[in-house]
Design a protein around this motif. Structure first.
Motif, short mmCIF file in Angstrom:
data_model
loop_
_atom_site.label_atom_id
_atom_site.label_comp_id
_atom_site.label_asym_id
_atom_site.label_seq_id
_atom_site.Cartn_x
_atom_site.Cartn_y
_atom_site.Cartn_z
N PHE A 46 -29.85 15.16 -2.74
CA PHE A 46 -29.99 14.16 -3.80
C PHE A 46 -30.70 14.80 -5.00
O PHE A 46 -31.76 15.40 -4.85
CB PHE A 46 -30.79 12.97 -3.29
CG PHE A 46 -30.65 11.77 -4.15
CD1 PHE A 46 -29.54 10.93 -4.03
CD2 PHE A 46 -31.59 11.47 -5.12
CE1 PHE A 46 -29.38 9.82 -4.84
CE2 PHE A 46 -31.44 10.36 -5.94
CZ PHE A 46 -30.34 9.54 -5.79
N VAL A 47 -30.08 14.71 -6.16
CA VAL A 47 -30.66 15.29 -7.37
C VAL A 47 -31.51 14.23 -8.05
O VAL A 47 -31.03 13.14 -8.36
CB VAL A 47 -29.56 15.79 -8.34
CG1 VAL A 47 -30.17 16.32 -9.63
CG2 VAL A 47 -28.70 16.84 -7.67
N ASN A 48 -32.77 14.57 -8.29
CA ASN A 48 -33.67 13.63 -8.93
C ASN A 48 -33.55 13.76 -10.44
O ASN A 48 -34.32 14.45 -11.07
CB ASN A 48 -35.09 13.96 -8.48
CG ASN A 48 -35.90 12.71 -8.35
OD1 ASN A 48 -35.49 11.66 -8.87
ND2 ASN A 48 -37.04 12.81 -7.69
N LEU A 68 -23.36 12.10 1.57
CA LEU A 68 -22.19 12.68 2.21
C LEU A 68 -20.97 12.21 1.43
O LEU A 68 -20.82 11.00 1.17
CB LEU A 68 -22.12 12.23 3.68
CG LEU A 68 -21.11 12.95 4.56
CD1 LEU A 68 -21.47 14.44 4.71
CD2 LEU A 68 -21.02 12.30 5.94
N LYS A 69 -20.13 13.16 1.00
CA LYS A 69 -18.95 12.79 0.19
C LYS A 69 -17.71 13.41 0.82
O LYS A 69 -17.77 14.54 1.32
CB LYS A 69 -19.07 13.36 -1.23
CG LYS A 69 -20.29 12.91 -2.02
CD LYS A 69 -20.28 13.54 -3.41
CE LYS A 69 -21.47 13.08 -4.24
NZ LYS A 69 -21.48 13.70 -5.59
N THR A 70 -16.58 12.68 0.75
CA THR A 70 -15.33 13.31 1.19
C THR A 70 -15.06 14.47 0.24
O THR A 70 -15.37 14.39 -0.96
CB THR A 70 -14.14 12.32 1.14
OG1 THR A 70 -14.08 11.74 -0.16
CG2 THR A 70 -14.29 11.22 2.17
N GLY A 93 -15.70 6.95 -1.16
CA GLY A 93 -15.76 8.06 -0.21
C GLY A 93 -17.12 8.72 -0.19
O GLY A 93 -17.22 9.93 -0.01
N GLN A 94 -18.17 7.94 -0.41
CA GLN A 94 -19.54 8.49 -0.43
C GLN A 94 -20.46 7.62 0.44
O GLN A 94 -20.30 6.41 0.48
CB GLN A 94 -20.11 8.48 -1.85
CG GLN A 94 -19.26 9.26 -2.83
CD GLN A 94 -19.99 9.57 -4.12
OE1 GLN A 94 -21.17 9.30 -4.25
NE2 GLN A 94 -19.28 10.15 -5.05
N ALA A 95 -21.40 8.27 1.11
CA ALA A 95 -22.37 7.52 1.91
C ALA A 95 -23.75 8.15 1.74
O ALA A 95 -23.89 9.37 1.87
CB ALA A 95 -21.96 7.54 3.38
N HIS A 102 -31.44 11.28 -16.28
CA HIS A 102 -30.24 10.59 -16.74
C HIS A 102 -29.03 11.50 -16.61
O HIS A 102 -29.17 12.68 -16.28
CB HIS A 102 -30.40 10.06 -18.17
CG HIS A 102 -30.87 11.06 -19.18
ND1 HIS A 102 -32.12 11.64 -19.17
CD2 HIS A 102 -30.25 11.59 -20.26
CE1 HIS A 102 -32.25 12.46 -20.18
NE2 HIS A 102 -31.13 12.45 -20.87
N GLU A 103 -27.86 10.90 -16.82
CA GLU A 103 -26.60 11.65 -16.66
C GLU A 103 -25.94 11.78 -18.02
O GLU A 103 -25.89 10.83 -18.80
CB GLU A 103 -25.64 10.89 -15.74
CG GLU A 103 -26.14 10.79 -14.30
CD GLU A 103 -25.14 10.05 -13.41
OE1 GLU A 103 -24.08 10.60 -13.10
OE2 GLU A 103 -25.43 8.91 -13.03
N VAL A 104 -25.40 12.97 -18.29
CA VAL A 104 -24.66 13.19 -19.53
C VAL A 104 -23.32 13.84 -19.19
O VAL A 104 -23.13 14.34 -18.08
CB VAL A 104 -25.43 14.08 -20.54
CG1 VAL A 104 -26.75 13.44 -20.94
CG2 VAL A 104 -25.66 15.49 -19.99
P1 AMP Z 1 -19.45 11.47 -8.17
O1 AMP Z 1 -18.30 10.72 -7.61
O2 AMP Z 1 -19.76 12.73 -7.45
O3 AMP Z 1 -19.36 11.67 -9.64
O4 AMP Z 1 -20.73 10.53 -7.98
C1 AMP Z 1 -20.82 9.26 -8.61
C2 AMP Z 1 -22.26 9.00 -9.04
O5 AMP Z 1 -23.14 9.05 -7.90
C3 AMP Z 1 -22.81 10.03 -10.01
O6 AMP Z 1 -22.44 9.75 -11.32
C4 AMP Z 1 -24.31 9.89 -9.76
O7 AMP Z 1 -24.83 8.75 -10.41
C5 AMP Z 1 -24.39 9.66 -8.27
N1 AMP Z 1 -24.52 10.95 -7.57
C6 AMP Z 1 -23.51 11.73 -7.13
N2 AMP Z 1 -23.96 12.85 -6.54
C7 AMP Z 1 -25.31 12.81 -6.61
C8 AMP Z 1 -26.35 13.68 -6.17
N3 AMP Z 1 -26.11 14.83 -5.52
N4 AMP Z 1 -27.63 13.31 -6.42
C9 AMP Z 1 -27.90 12.14 -7.07
N5 AMP Z 1 -26.96 11.27 -7.48
C10 AMP Z 1 -25.67 11.58 -7.27
#
Ligand code: AMP
Length: 352
Positions: free
Chosen positions: A180-182, A142-144, A153-155, A185-187
């Motif tokens: 949740f995205v499985n 959950l994100k604002t 702002g994330q839970a 890695h992140e790019v």
């Molecule tokens: P954000 O502020 O949305 O960039 O989220 C910060 C970090 O949380 C991201 O770089 C990911 O590592 C993780 N994250 C955010 N959204 C997701 C998602 N939907 N599924 C999995 N990991 C997430």
């Protein structure tokens, strides 16, 4: 080449500082607008206005003193932007800022472009959240919708039982539930678009976050040739759709189902700091070129680089780092605080 002599920058943090340095190399001046005193960008800019975003007189004088306005952070009040834009052009465009400021607008825009995102739903109250969890499932986040950064702002919701606590964490703010995205890695891709519509993207970097804050970016990223092409095409697609002028950061999750867009940042980006030592023209110069109406420069990568952020107490390592051949970039922040980005280092691994 163009009439632009002075660039106004909203925000005086490290990004504004590095933009100012890049501008000065091109013989251009910068004027920083920042509510807090002694901002990092102020040390290297030509002028600084210290005033709040609701000070109409200060905003007017600032706009009148520059040729074009850009920004280094997203959460600028709309009223300030309206006033500034009535006096001088703002790049990147307001539409890009509005899209990225609200996670729901952003995800909807990305889906309309046919790009993949995490499944998402608008959450205003407990009833919406229960419905969203039933549709999207768990785990979820959950994100604002607005004002979130660096994982704030994330839970996490691991099971429906976590719903109430997660909603309480939002403190009444509108939220979005994301599946949740499985990812493996992140790019990220740092892309630039000039006023005449030319697009140039830096090589994608691979990002590692710790506690929601970027720790390292490594180039080249682990990507197949087709994933690398996809990443760049996605960035170009977004830049064109937004009629963008300037540099944008695009964060992507790498999954077996392809690249999933996490978010866009309508500004120079921490995960693009490696370009300072890995490319002839870095992201900061590319942004200045674009907003000043210059042609984009050569952003091709000449070296393999690992960028590491110096956060809080990492500054204790500085004396040792200074003895290595790492390229050190410090932001001139007077006070070290836990979680505060104080600088970064670029380790050049080898020629690309
Ligand atoms: P954000 O502020 O949305 O960039 O989220 C910060 C970090 O949380 C991201 O770089 C990911 O590592 C993780 N994250 C955010 N959204 C997701 C998602 N939907 N599924 C999995 N990991 C997430």
């Amino acid at each position: 080449m163009t009439n632009v002599q002075t660039i106004g920058i909203l925000g005086g943090g490290q990004l504004g500082r590095m933009l100012s340095v890049a501008a000065s190399r091109l013989g251009l001046k910068t004027h920083i607008y920042e509510p807090s005193a002694n901002p990092p960008a102020g040390h290297v800019a030509d002028a600084v206005t210290t005033a709040s975003y609701d000070d109409a007189a200060a905003l007017q004088a600032f706009a009148a003193s520059v040729d074009v306005i850009t920004f280094e952070f997203e959460n600028i009040p709309t009223s300030a932007l309206d006033l500034l834009e009535s006096i001088r052009p703002i790049h990147p465009p307001r539409g890009a800022l509005a899209t990225s400021q609200d996670r729901l607008t952003e995800k909807t825009f990305l889906q309309c472009l046919g790009l993949q995102t995490a499944p998402f739903a608008d959450v205003q109250n407990a009833e919406d959240l229960a419905k969203a969890i039933a549709e999207i499932g768990t785990p979820a986040i959950l994100k604002t919708r607005t004002m979130g950064y660096d994982g704030k702002g994330q839970a996490q919701i691991m099971s429906p039982a976590d719903a109430d606590a997660a909603l309480a964490d939002m403190a009444g703010a509108s939220a979005i539930l994301e599946g949740f995205v499985n990812f493996s890695h992140e790019v990220s891709v740092i892309g630039a678009r000039s006023a005449d519509g030319a697009v140039s993207c830096f090589d994608p970097g691979e990002n590692v976050h710790v506690n929601g804050i970027l720790r390292t970016t490594t180039v080249p990223a682990k990507l197949t040739p087709s994933q690398r092409t996809d990443a760049v095409l996605i960035a170009a697609r977004i830049l064109n759709a937004l009629d963008y002028v300037g540099v944008m950061g695009l964060e992507l999750f790498v999954t077996p189902q392809g690249l999933i867009v996490n978010e866009i940042a309508p500004r120079v980006h921490n995960s693009g700091h490696w370009t300072q030592n890995g490319c002839t023209i870095d992201q900061f110069e590319q942004h200045i070129r674009a907003v000043a109406g210059w042609p984009l420069g050569d952003g091709s990568r000449h070296s393999d680089v690992v960028m590491e952020n110096l956060i809080g107490d990492d500054m204790d390592k500085l004396a040792d780092l200074a003895k290595t051949n790492a390229a050190i970039h410090l932001y001139g922040k007077s006070e070290v605080k836990a979680g505060r980005k104080m600088g970064h280092v670029n380790y050049i691994k080898k020629g690309a």
